[in-house]
Design an enzyme around this catalytic site. Structure first.
Site, short mmCIF file in Angstrom:
data_model
loop_
_atom_site.label_atom_id
_atom_site.label_comp_id
_atom_site.label_asym_id
_atom_site.label_seq_id
_atom_site.Cartn_x
_atom_site.Cartn_y
_atom_site.Cartn_z
N GLY A 114 85.84 27.97 14.18
CA GLY A 114 85.18 26.72 13.81
C GLY A 114 86.19 25.75 13.21
O GLY A 114 87.22 26.16 12.67
N CYS A 115 85.89 24.47 13.32
CA CYS A 115 86.87 23.46 12.87
C CYS A 115 87.05 23.50 11.34
O CYS A 115 88.18 23.60 10.85
CB CYS A 115 86.46 22.08 13.35
SG CYS A 115 84.73 21.68 13.10
#
Ligand SMILES: NC(=O)C1=CN([C@@H]2O[C@H](COP(=O)(O)OP(=O)(O)OC[C@H]3O[C@@H](n4cnc5c(N)ncnc54)[C@H](OP(=O)(O)O)[C@@H]3O)[C@@H](O)[C@H]2O)C=CC1
Ligand SMILES: CC(=O)N[C@@H](CCC(=O)OP(=O)(O)O)C(=O)O
Length: 321
Positions: A114-115
């Site tokens: 995930g970012c």
């Protein structure tokens, strides 16, 4: 020539992966007819004809697509949250350790991080691996992100009248940065906790701002969370050593009075790259680690292509991300 299929090519992440691949000579992109993009039989055919399939889909659709893969040689790289804490999937952040890299090299199932999680983990994991930050500590993190992180729906709400990024949408409520995920169950918390080996998930406050992309993830490092007394420069040394020689993760020099850009951190400084910049701020024993990345670059499509290169044995220094 490697055959690549992007399941979810029309979405924000899928489109970016497609655009990055379209520039390359060493891959052939298998296209799906737009009207068949949600058809399981056609997706199964393309997935099983590919060397690598990227899943750029909502979680449930990603699980469904992964199950359609019966070709033992096909490698799946999933951009969704669905498999990031699944022990049967490699976690696609090769800069963490040689073990993480080996699992990406040899595995056929790779979960793209995930970012926000990428920013948090890049700052915290090395401190835990070095035995400096306690695993049982409590951490608080905030992350400023552009609105593209919310996918097509959020982009549409910010750009409702096609206005400039400084005048988001038709709604004045979108002008100011907005803290969200206030129920404290953000979808990246499980991977942040598991990958770092933390006993407790951090308290995590993401904030979405009225600009397209770019992210700054900041974590406070309190003295009582450390196994021994350390200053900001000590923390900087540990991070610099961990990422020494890394092509994409850069640890910036420590400055006691940071000059930066107009005295502030620029969340967009890694945009259009696959880089992450790691900063340590603070004076003496008051310490903060901040990581900048493009949420659509090292936070999504850049990382996905980097993982593909590693999985296919393509030299990382080739610049093909
Ligand atoms: N945006 C970002 O910054 C990041 C996103 N991700 C992850 O990547 C994934 C995709 O996100 P994002 O690109 O933002 O999302 P978007 O909403 O922009 O795109 C999702 C795409 O998936 C398609 N889709 C939806 N359901 C199905 C289905 N059942 N079968 C086939 N296609 C389907 C959609 O088609 P249609 O439009 O026709 O419904 C759309 O094209 C998500 O899991 C997200 O969490 C990961 C990292 C960063
Ligand atoms: C602004 C915004 O909403 N950002 C998204 C994060 C981006 C994303 O979709 O994260 P994945 O990498 O897990 O897919 C969020 O916080 O849920």
């Amino acid at each position: 020539m490697f055959k690549i299929f992007v399941d979810g090519e029309a979405g924000t992440t899928g489109l970016q992966i497609y655009e990055r691949l379209a520039k390359r000579q060493d891959v052939e992109i298998l296209r799906i007819q737009p009207e068949l993009r949600k058809d399981p039989a056609e997706r199964a055919r393309l997935i099983n004809s590919s060397d690598v399939t990227f899943l750029c889909l909502p979680d449930a659709a990603a699980v469904e697509s992964a199950a359609l893969c019966t070709n033992p040689k096909t490698k799946i790289i999933d951009a969704s949250t669905a498999h990031r804490t699944n022990p049967d999937w490699a976690y696609g952040l090769p800069e963490l350790s040689s073990d993480f890299r080996k699992q990406i090299e040899s595995g056929t199932r790779i979960a793209n991080p995930g970012c926000h999680a990428t920013g948090f983990i890049l700052g915290v994991y090395p401190l835990i691996a070095a035995g400096l930050l306690q695993k049982n500590t409590d951490l608080a993190t905030y992350s400023l992100t552009g609105y593209s992180g919310g996918g097509k729906k959020m982009i549409a709400s910010y750009e409702a009248d096609g206005a400039q990024q400084s005048h988001p949408g038709e709604s004045p409520r979108l002008f100011a940065p907005r803290p969200y995920a206030l129920g404290h169950h953000h979808k990246h918390l499980p991977e942040m906790q598991k990958i770092c080996g933390l006993e407790n998930a951090p308290i995590f406050n993401p904030i979405v701002g009225p600009y397209y992309k770019g992210m700054a993830v900041s974590t406070a490092i309190f003295q009582n969370a450390l196994t021994k007394s350390a200053t900001a420069t000590d923390i900087q040394d540990v991070l610099a050593e961990h990422y020494d020689g890394s092509r994409f993760v850069k640890v910036l020099p420590y400055e006691e009075e940071p000059v930066l850009d107009a005295g502030s951190l620029d969340p967009t400084e890694c945009n259009e790259t696959n880089e992450a910049h790691v900063y340590v701020f603070g004076k003496g024993k008051s310490i903060q680690v901040s990581v900048i990345l493009d949420n659509l670059g090292k936070g999504a499509s850049g990382a996905a292509i980097q993982n593909m290169n590693i999985a296919l044995g393509i030299d990382e220094s080739s610049g093909l991300v």
